[in-house]
Design a protein around this motif. Structure first.
Motif, short mmCIF file in Angstrom:
data_model
loop_
_atom_site.label_atom_id
_atom_site.label_comp_id
_atom_site.label_asym_id
_atom_site.label_seq_id
_atom_site.Cartn_x
_atom_site.Cartn_y
_atom_site.Cartn_z
N SER A 82 1.16 -1.14 -0.29
CA SER A 82 -0.04 -0.24 0.25
C SER A 82 0.71 1.02 -0.21
N LEU A 83 2.26 1.20 0.57
CA LEU A 83 3.05 2.30 0.69
C LEU A 83 3.79 2.79 -0.63
N VAL A 84 3.86 1.54 -1.02
CA VAL A 84 4.27 1.40 -1.77
C VAL A 84 3.74 2.51 -3.30
N THR A 85 1.92 1.60 -3.74
CA THR A 85 1.67 2.88 -4.00
C THR A 85 0.47 3.90 -4.16
N LEU A 86 1.67 4.57 -2.83
CA LEU A 86 0.66 5.91 -2.23
C LEU A 86 1.56 7.15 -3.35
N PRO A 87 2.65 7.22 -4.02
CA PRO A 87 2.27 8.15 -5.02
C PRO A 87 1.78 8.17 -6.47
N LEU A 88 1.26 7.19 -6.15
CA LEU A 88 0.33 6.65 -8.10
C LEU A 88 -1.17 6.81 -7.03
N ALA A 89 -1.17 7.70 -5.84
CA ALA A 89 -2.96 7.62 -5.84
C ALA A 89 -3.02 9.05 -6.27
#
Length: 170
Positions: free
Chosen positions: A66-73
Motif C-alpha cells: 500500500s505504501l509503495v503505491t501511495l505516489p500513484l494515488a
C-alpha cells in the motif's frame, strides 16, 4: 478460514470484508470456548499465540504494498480540500489532547490524588553561581561548620601573581 468466509460472502452477495468477519468469528469462537470451559479457551489461545506473535512482528511488511503505491494515488485537489484535511487533523489533535487531559484528571480524582502537586520532589536551580567568564575556576566552598581563613602567605602570592599577569598583559 478466510477463504471459506470469502466464498460464503460471495455466494450470499454480502458486501462485507471477509478478513474482518473472520476476526469476529475467531473472537466469538474463543469467547465461546472460554465460556464452555476456561481451560479450552486458554488452550486455543496458547495454540494461536505463536502465529499471532509472528504476524505482529512482521506486520509492517504487510503494509508495504500500500505504501509503495501511495505516489500513484490521485492528488488531493485544490487548496480548499487541503484546508479541510488540515482542519480535520488539527481538530482531531486538539480533541485528543483535551480528552486525554480530561481522562487523566478523572482518573486522578477517582484514585483520590486530586491535588495538583506531585509526590516527586521539585527540581530547583543549583545554589552555586556559574564560573566567571574569565575562565578561572571558582574557589571551593567551605563545608558547613568548618571555618577556614586564608593565610597571609597565600594572599600575598595571589596578589603578586595578579600583578605579574597585569604586567605581562600590558
Amino acid at each position: 478460514m478466510d477463504v471459506a468466509v470469502r466464498r460464503l460472502f460471495h455466494a450470499r452477495s454480502i458486501a462485507f470484508p471477509s478478513p474482518l468477519a473472520g476476526c469476529g468469528l475467531l473472537f466469538a469462537a474463543l469467547l465461546a470456548l472460554h465460556a464452555a470451559r476456561a481451560g479450552w479457551g486458554d488452550a486455543a489461545h496458547g495454540a494461536l499465540a505463536p502465529g499471532a506473535a509472528v504476524l505482529a512482528k512482521w506486520l509492517p511488511v504487510f503494509f508495504v504494498p500500500s505504501l509503495v503505491t501511495l505516489p500513484l494515488a490521485q492528488s488531493m485537489g485544490d487548496g480548499a480540500e487541503l484546508a479541510k484535511v488540515a482542519a480535520v487533523l488539527g481538530g482531531g489533535f486538539l480533541f485528543t489532547l483535551f480528552t486525554t487531559a480530561g481522562s487523566v484528571l478523572a482518573v486522578r480524582k477517582l484514585m483520590g490524588s486530586s491535588s495538583s502537586s506531585s509526590s516527586t520532589p521539585r527540581i530547583t536551580a543549583p545554589r552555586t553561581p556559574p564560573p566567571a567568564a574569565t575562565g578561572r575556576a571558582m574557589p571551593a566552598r567551605p563545608r558547613p561548620g568548618v571555618t577556614t581563613r586564608p593565610t597571609p602567605a597565600a594572599s600575598s602570592t595571589r596578589r603578586s601573581s595578579r600583578r605579574g599577569m597585569t604586567r605581562m598583559c600590558t
